[in-house]
Design an enzyme around this catalytic site. Sequence first.
Site, mmCIF file in Angstrom:
data_model
loop_
_atom_site.group_PDB
_atom_site.id
_atom_site.type_symbol
_atom_site.label_atom_id
_atom_site.label_comp_id
_atom_site.label_asym_id
_atom_site.label_seq_id
_atom_site.Cartn_x
_atom_site.Cartn_y
_atom_site.Cartn_z
ATOM 1 N N HIS A 107 -23.069 -35.415 -49.176
ATOM 2 C CA HIS A 107 -23.833 -35.845 -46.740
ATOM 3 C C HIS A 107 -22.155 -36.947 -46.701
ATOM 4 C CE1 HIS A 107 -27.386 -37.654 -44.219
ATOM 5 N NE2 HIS A 107 -25.566 -36.786 -43.382
ATOM 6 N N ALA A 132 -15.879 -26.418 -45.074
ATOM 7 C CA ALA A 132 -14.525 -25.732 -45.924
ATOM 8 C C ALA A 132 -14.415 -24.947 -45.573
ATOM 9 C CB ALA A 132 -14.985 -25.698 -47.423
ATOM 10 N N ASN A 142 -20.056 -34.075 -33.407
ATOM 11 C CA ASN A 142 -21.953 -33.578 -32.715
ATOM 12 C C ASN A 142 -22.248 -33.778 -31.841
ATOM 13 O OD1 ASN A 142 -21.455 -34.335 -35.750
ATOM 14 N ND2 ASN A 142 -23.775 -34.004 -36.318
ATOM 15 N N GLY A 160 -19.703 -15.602 -30.012
ATOM 16 C CA GLY A 160 -21.216 -16.820 -29.994
ATOM 17 C C GLY A 160 -21.619 -17.518 -28.970
ATOM 18 N N GLY A 161 -21.776 -16.739 -27.901
ATOM 19 C CA GLY A 161 -22.218 -17.256 -26.191
ATOM 20 C C GLY A 161 -23.533 -17.126 -26.286
ATOM 21 N N ASN A 218 -28.023 -42.828 -38.024
ATOM 22 C CA ASN A 218 -28.263 -41.552 -37.536
ATOM 23 C C ASN A 218 -30.604 -41.974 -37.354
ATOM 24 O OD1 ASN A 218 -27.315 -39.301 -38.162
ATOM 25 N ND2 ASN A 218 -27.385 -39.237 -40.676
ATOM 26 N N GLY A 238 -21.529 -21.634 -27.031
ATOM 27 C CA GLY A 238 -21.410 -21.489 -26.315
ATOM 28 C C GLY A 238 -22.360 -20.318 -25.007
ATOM 29 N N LYS A 282 -14.375 -23.602 -42.268
ATOM 30 C CA LYS A 282 -13.895 -24.435 -40.714
ATOM 31 C C LYS A 282 -12.858 -24.443 -41.315
ATOM 32 C CE LYS A 282 -15.575 -23.960 -37.349
ATOM 33 N NZ LYS A 282 -15.881 -23.335 -36.085
ATOM 34 N N TYR A 338 -19.772 -25.709 -45.622
ATOM 35 C CA TYR A 338 -19.556 -25.596 -43.778
ATOM 36 C C TYR A 338 -18.081 -25.364 -43.635
ATOM 37 C CZ TYR A 338 -19.632 -26.244 -39.153
ATOM 38 O OH TYR A 338 -19.350 -26.280 -37.480
ATOM 39 N N LYS A 383 -31.553 -28.523 -36.546
ATOM 40 C CA LYS A 383 -30.031 -29.235 -36.083
ATOM 41 C C LYS A 383 -30.941 -30.691 -35.950
ATOM 42 C CE LYS A 383 -26.620 -26.813 -36.543
ATOM 43 N NZ LYS A 383 -26.063 -25.405 -35.974
ATOM 44 N N THR A 438 -13.761 -27.950 -36.279
ATOM 45 C CA THR A 438 -15.400 -29.585 -35.632
ATOM 46 C C THR A 438 -14.560 -30.561 -36.330
ATOM 47 O OG1 THR A 438 -17.262 -29.772 -37.070
ATOM 48 C CG2 THR A 438 -15.791 -28.215 -37.677
ATOM 49 N N ASP A 439 -15.177 -31.949 -35.871
ATOM 50 C CA ASP A 439 -14.827 -32.972 -36.927
ATOM 51 C C ASP A 439 -14.684 -32.840 -38.685
ATOM 52 O OD1 ASP A 439 -17.405 -33.172 -36.426
ATOM 53 O OD2 ASP A 439 -17.853 -35.569 -36.153
ATOM 54 N N GLU A 440 -15.914 -31.735 -39.081
ATOM 55 C CA GLU A 440 -16.354 -31.831 -40.257
ATOM 56 C C GLU A 440 -14.884 -31.478 -41.265
ATOM 57 O OE1 GLU A 440 -20.397 -30.593 -41.333
ATOM 58 O OE2 GLU A 440 -20.977 -31.124 -39.288
HETATM 59 P P1 NAD Z 1 -24.827 -21.945 -33.135
HETATM 60 O O1 NAD Z 1 -25.188 -21.590 -34.378
HETATM 61 O O2 NAD Z 1 -25.705 -22.226 -31.527
HETATM 62 O O3 NAD Z 1 -24.320 -20.447 -32.723
HETATM 63 C C1 NAD Z 1 -23.878 -19.376 -33.598
HETATM 64 C C2 NAD Z 1 -23.973 -17.884 -32.579
HETATM 65 O O4 NAD Z 1 -22.908 -17.429 -32.822
HETATM 66 C C3 NAD Z 1 -25.166 -17.908 -32.566
HETATM 67 O O5 NAD Z 1 -25.287 -16.432 -31.095
HETATM 68 C C4 NAD Z 1 -24.481 -16.590 -33.225
HETATM 69 O O6 NAD Z 1 -25.671 -14.967 -33.279
HETATM 70 C C5 NAD Z 1 -23.055 -15.927 -33.321
HETATM 71 N N1 NAD Z 1 -22.832 -15.719 -34.703
HETATM 72 C C6 NAD Z 1 -22.894 -15.786 -36.536
HETATM 73 N N2 NAD Z 1 -22.140 -14.986 -36.418
HETATM 74 C C7 NAD Z 1 -21.653 -14.105 -36.340
HETATM 75 C C8 NAD Z 1 -20.980 -12.847 -36.592
HETATM 76 N N3 NAD Z 1 -20.533 -12.669 -37.703
HETATM 77 N N4 NAD Z 1 -20.060 -11.796 -35.135
HETATM 78 C C9 NAD Z 1 -20.878 -12.799 -34.180
HETATM 79 N N5 NAD Z 1 -21.772 -13.653 -33.606
HETATM 80 C C10 NAD Z 1 -21.821 -14.248 -34.830
HETATM 81 O O7 NAD Z 1 -23.756 -22.653 -33.292
HETATM 82 P P2 NAD Z 1 -22.887 -23.730 -32.217
HETATM 83 O O8 NAD Z 1 -23.760 -24.584 -32.398
HETATM 84 O O9 NAD Z 1 -22.717 -23.526 -31.158
HETATM 85 O O10 NAD Z 1 -21.686 -23.411 -32.624
HETATM 86 C C11 NAD Z 1 -20.312 -22.972 -31.826
HETATM 87 C C12 NAD Z 1 -18.845 -23.558 -32.121
HETATM 88 O O11 NAD Z 1 -19.219 -24.865 -32.554
HETATM 89 C C13 NAD Z 1 -19.251 -23.529 -34.131
HETATM 90 O O12 NAD Z 1 -17.888 -22.242 -34.587
HETATM 91 C C14 NAD Z 1 -19.164 -24.619 -34.885
HETATM 92 O O13 NAD Z 1 -18.658 -24.157 -35.776
HETATM 93 C C15 NAD Z 1 -18.414 -25.238 -34.032
HETATM 94 N N6 NAD Z 1 -18.663 -27.252 -33.993
HETATM 95 C C16 NAD Z 1 -20.294 -27.179 -33.324
HETATM 96 C C17 NAD Z 1 -20.758 -28.439 -33.148
HETATM 97 C C18 NAD Z 1 -22.067 -28.614 -32.789
HETATM 98 O O14 NAD Z 1 -22.481 -29.965 -33.395
HETATM 99 N N7 NAD Z 1 -23.005 -27.758 -32.773
HETATM 100 C C19 NAD Z 1 -20.126 -29.132 -33.216
HETATM 101 C C20 NAD Z 1 -18.531 -29.127 -33.476
HETATM 102 C C21 NAD Z 1 -17.979 -27.776 -33.675
HETATM 103 P P1 TYD Z 2 -26.922 -32.498 -38.426
HETATM 104 O O1 TYD Z 2 -27.197 -31.494 -37.141
HETATM 105 O O2 TYD Z 2 -27.360 -30.988 -39.483
HETATM 106 O O3 TYD Z 2 -24.455 -32.170 -38.547
HETATM 107 P P2 TYD Z 2 -24.009 -32.392 -39.385
HETATM 108 O O4 TYD Z 2 -24.701 -32.347 -40.663
HETATM 109 O O5 TYD Z 2 -23.199 -31.373 -38.932
HETATM 110 O O6 TYD Z 2 -23.338 -33.972 -38.466
HETATM 111 O O7 TYD Z 2 -26.918 -33.191 -38.995
HETATM 112 C C1 TYD Z 2 -26.638 -34.477 -38.947
HETATM 113 C C2 TYD Z 2 -27.227 -36.079 -39.241
HETATM 114 O O8 TYD Z 2 -28.820 -35.496 -39.489
HETATM 115 C C3 TYD Z 2 -26.755 -35.329 -40.506
HETATM 116 O O9 TYD Z 2 -25.869 -36.587 -41.536
HETATM 117 C C4 TYD Z 2 -27.511 -35.272 -41.274
HETATM 118 C C5 TYD Z 2 -28.709 -35.943 -40.859
HETATM 119 N N1 TYD Z 2 -29.703 -35.006 -41.370
HETATM 120 C C6 TYD Z 2 -31.179 -36.053 -41.472
HETATM 121 O O10 TYD Z 2 -30.539 -36.696 -41.853
HETATM 122 N N2 TYD Z 2 -32.361 -35.265 -41.517
HETATM 123 C C7 TYD Z 2 -32.213 -33.001 -41.636
HETATM 124 O O11 TYD Z 2 -33.381 -32.850 -41.482
HETATM 125 C C8 TYD Z 2 -31.502 -32.757 -40.051
HETATM 126 C C9 TYD Z 2 -31.450 -31.476 -39.892
HETATM 127 C C10 TYD Z 2 -30.054 -33.895 -40.495
#
Ligand code: NAD
Ligand code: TYD
Length: 368
Positions: free
Chosen positions: A302, A178, A205, A29-30, A275, A35, A180, A176, A215, A150-152
């Site tokens: 939510h 579940a 987050n 996922g780089g 939010n 990544g 994770k 999602y 997001k 993730t914390d979720e």
């Molecule tokens: P992202 O959606 O931006 O990136 C995911 C990457 O994974 C993409 O480049 C995608 O092409 C690749 N990918 C998806 N399915 C694939 C597959 N089957 N094989 C190979 N590559 C695949 O996600 P992110 O926000 O960078 O999150 C990365 C990781 O961190 C995830 O595991 C997520 O659950 C975890 N995480 C994210 C957050 C956050 O706030 N973004 C917080 C905590 C944990």
């Molecule tokens: P999100 O970025 O989807 O992360 P997560 O749900 O994994 O925490 O959303 C962050 C917070 O923002 C979450 O409480 C849902 C809210 N949100 C909105 O209010 N409006 C939006 O359009 C989106 C995408 C999220």
Amino acid sequence: MSSKDSTNSTTSITGSMNPIDSMTVLVTGGCGFIGSHLVRLILRERPNWRVINVDKLTYAGNPENIPDVNNATKPSRYQFVQADIVDGQAINALFDSEKIEYVVNLAAETHVDRSLIDSAPFLRTNVEGTRVLLEAATHYGISRFLHVSTDEVYGSLGPTDPPFTEQSPLEPNSPYAASKAAADLLARAYHRSYGLPVLITRCGNNYGPYQFPEKFLPLFITNALDDQSLPLYGDGQNIRDWIHVEDHVRALLQVLEKGIPGEIYNTGAGEEHTNQRMAEWVLDILKKPRSLIQLVKDRPAHDRRYGLNVTKIQNKLGWRPSIPLGEGLGVTVSWYQDHRAWWERIKSGEYSNYYRQWYRDRLAIVPQ
Ligand code: NAD
Ligand code: TYD
């Protein structure tokens, strides 16, 4: 060697390697948000490491997220492999041809709202993909497997609950979360069952450059830049614990090098905000009117509040976040202002179909 004989491998399963040692790390996922920051950090700060980036390039994966790496890094230090982590043959072929010592598994389907529309890709990649990687890592006897959770997975906190600790029960509420949680538990089980040196992090987050604009923060920043409504779910009082992506990837590197196999590390910056507060903050930075905020129909199930107790990673590994939210948010908003071409290309592509579908009955005006 049988696939379950990895504990007999000559590779140490407990000792962390000296950061100056040469080594090959497989990052999955780089080409995604977190990544891409991790790949960049490793190549910058671990000059003797090689990075193999395995990414399927889903809608969320974008090689443009690491332009500096693609253009400037010596091929001997960085290799991109377009592959699906569910594809056992491709993954095993990679382990066969390379001496991979570390794995950091970030590849995942990551957007809660999309998981509510169709959970199938989430189960496929997040659970089965993780299983394929764990199996290969066990078979080939690697030194460390960092699974990025993730914390979720913890579910939701009430307003006065103490933040989640690593011992809090897992009570995921979205498909999602579940998926994770299942992957997180599977990674733990491979440590217990086969001695695979698994490390697990559960982060809050993230925000920062190169985050896909589905997001919350990049969506709100880019909508505000275009004077479009900011669709705030429900009453806007849901709370998230925000961390800058640079602080998160530094924590990942620390856990990878110094963490104890079998252990879980919460990661967060203790920046809990509603939010609504975050949306107003973005609008104030951009000097846009708060009237752009539109309360819309809530997301089902939510989670009301996330918050993380990060005492363990601080005390055991000495990691601390270094970017205050006020500062990180300002720089992030500027980044989206300066990189309009990057997000406009995304927002005008496949994403626009998703946006119309998801926000159609939420927003009064959805661009056609
Ligand atoms: P992202 O959606 O931006 O990136 C995911 C990457 O994974 C993409 O480049 C995608 O092409 C690749 N990918 C998806 N399915 C694939 C597959 N089957 N094989 C190979 N590559 C695949 O996600 P992110 O926000 O960078 O999150 C990365 C990781 O961190 C995830 O595991 C997520 O659950 C975890 N995480 C994210 C957050 C956050 O706030 N973004 C917080 C905590 C944990
Ligand atoms: P999100 O970025 O989807 O992360 P997560 O749900 O994994 O925490 O959303 C962050 C917070 O923002 C979450 O409480 C849902 C809210 N949100 C909105 O209010 N409006 C939006 O359009 C989106 C995408 C999220």
